[in-house]
Design an enzyme around this catalytic site. Structure first.
Site, short mmCIF file in Angstrom:
data_model
loop_
_atom_site.label_atom_id
_atom_site.label_comp_id
_atom_site.label_asym_id
_atom_site.label_seq_id
_atom_site.Cartn_x
_atom_site.Cartn_y
_atom_site.Cartn_z
N GLY A 1 21.49 -1.15 27.46
CA GLY A 1 22.07 0.02 26.81
C GLY A 1 22.77 0.97 27.75
CD GLU A 2 22.51 2.22 33.68
OE1 GLU A 2 23.12 2.40 34.75
OE2 GLU A 2 21.30 1.94 33.61
CB ALA A 3 28.16 2.93 29.88
#
Length: 210
Positions: free
Chosen positions: A89-91
């Site tokens: 979920g981390e860009a």
């Protein structure tokens, strides 16, 4: 396995300490081991693949080298790849993972792409379209149309547009058949703000219209 499924980097180090993988974390050996160990959580694989250190990027490249994209259309290749683990979920992690995917696909299927960047940007655009089309938070009138999709992707192929006969089937494929993200973790998924951030970084010629 329990440690990996809690803290993947520490779990991988324990695998090395116990002799399951080389202590040098040789990338191919590690990728082969991860692929053959079905009890590893797919979301934790994604966390590991997205780490910035060279050793983890090398493991990701070896993971990708096991895929044969030569006979797959672009959307099909993305589907196959994203079934093998779960995107984090981390860009920044997603950015690294999809850049590696685009490089692998471009190496095997250059026909429609001017360069790796074009494949990289279009991959993000398709996943954003997937989120936009199938997110239950959006109303139908807010979802991206074909014309908006084409507009969003103007001049991303080495300064030129992709042919419409290439783009229309991609749009239809994603809107009619959702890309299912592997999910055996905590149930959280990709959010629109993450994709907005990624697309801003991806040098799209036109702003996203949703």
């Amino acid at each position: 396995v329990e440690l990996f499924n809690d803290r993947p980097k520490k779990g991988l180090q324990m695998f090395a300490d116990k002799g399951f993988v080389p202590t040098s974390l040789e990338p191919k050996a590690v990728a082969d081991f991860l692929r053959s160990t079905p009890t590893l959580r797919k979301d934790k694989l994604g966390e590991l693949f997205g780490e910035p250190e060279d050793c983890y990027l090398a493991i990701l490249r070896e993971w990708l080298d096991a895929f044969d994209f030569a006979s797959l259309e672009f959307d099909a290749a993305i589907r196959v790849f994203l079934e093998s683990f779960r995107l984090p979920g981390e860009a920044q992690k997603i950015d690294r993972i999809m850049e590696a995917f685009a490089k692998r696909y471009f190496t095997q299927r250059r026909s429609c792409f001017a360069d790796e960047d074009a494949a990289f940007i279009l991959a993000f655009s398709l996943i954003m379209l997937n989120t936009d089309t199938h997110s239950p938070q959006l109303k139908d009138r807010e979802r991206m149309t074909l014309q908006q999709f084409l507009s969003n992707n103007r001049q991303i192929n080495g300064g030129k547009d992709f042919p419409q006969e290439f783009m229309r089937p991609l749009y239809n494929s994603i809107t009619k058949n959702e890309i299912k993200m592997s999910d055996d973790g905590d149930g959280s998924g990709m959010t629109s703000d993450i994709w907005d951030d990624l697309l801003r970084k991806s040098r799209l010629a036109a702003p996203i219209i949703s």
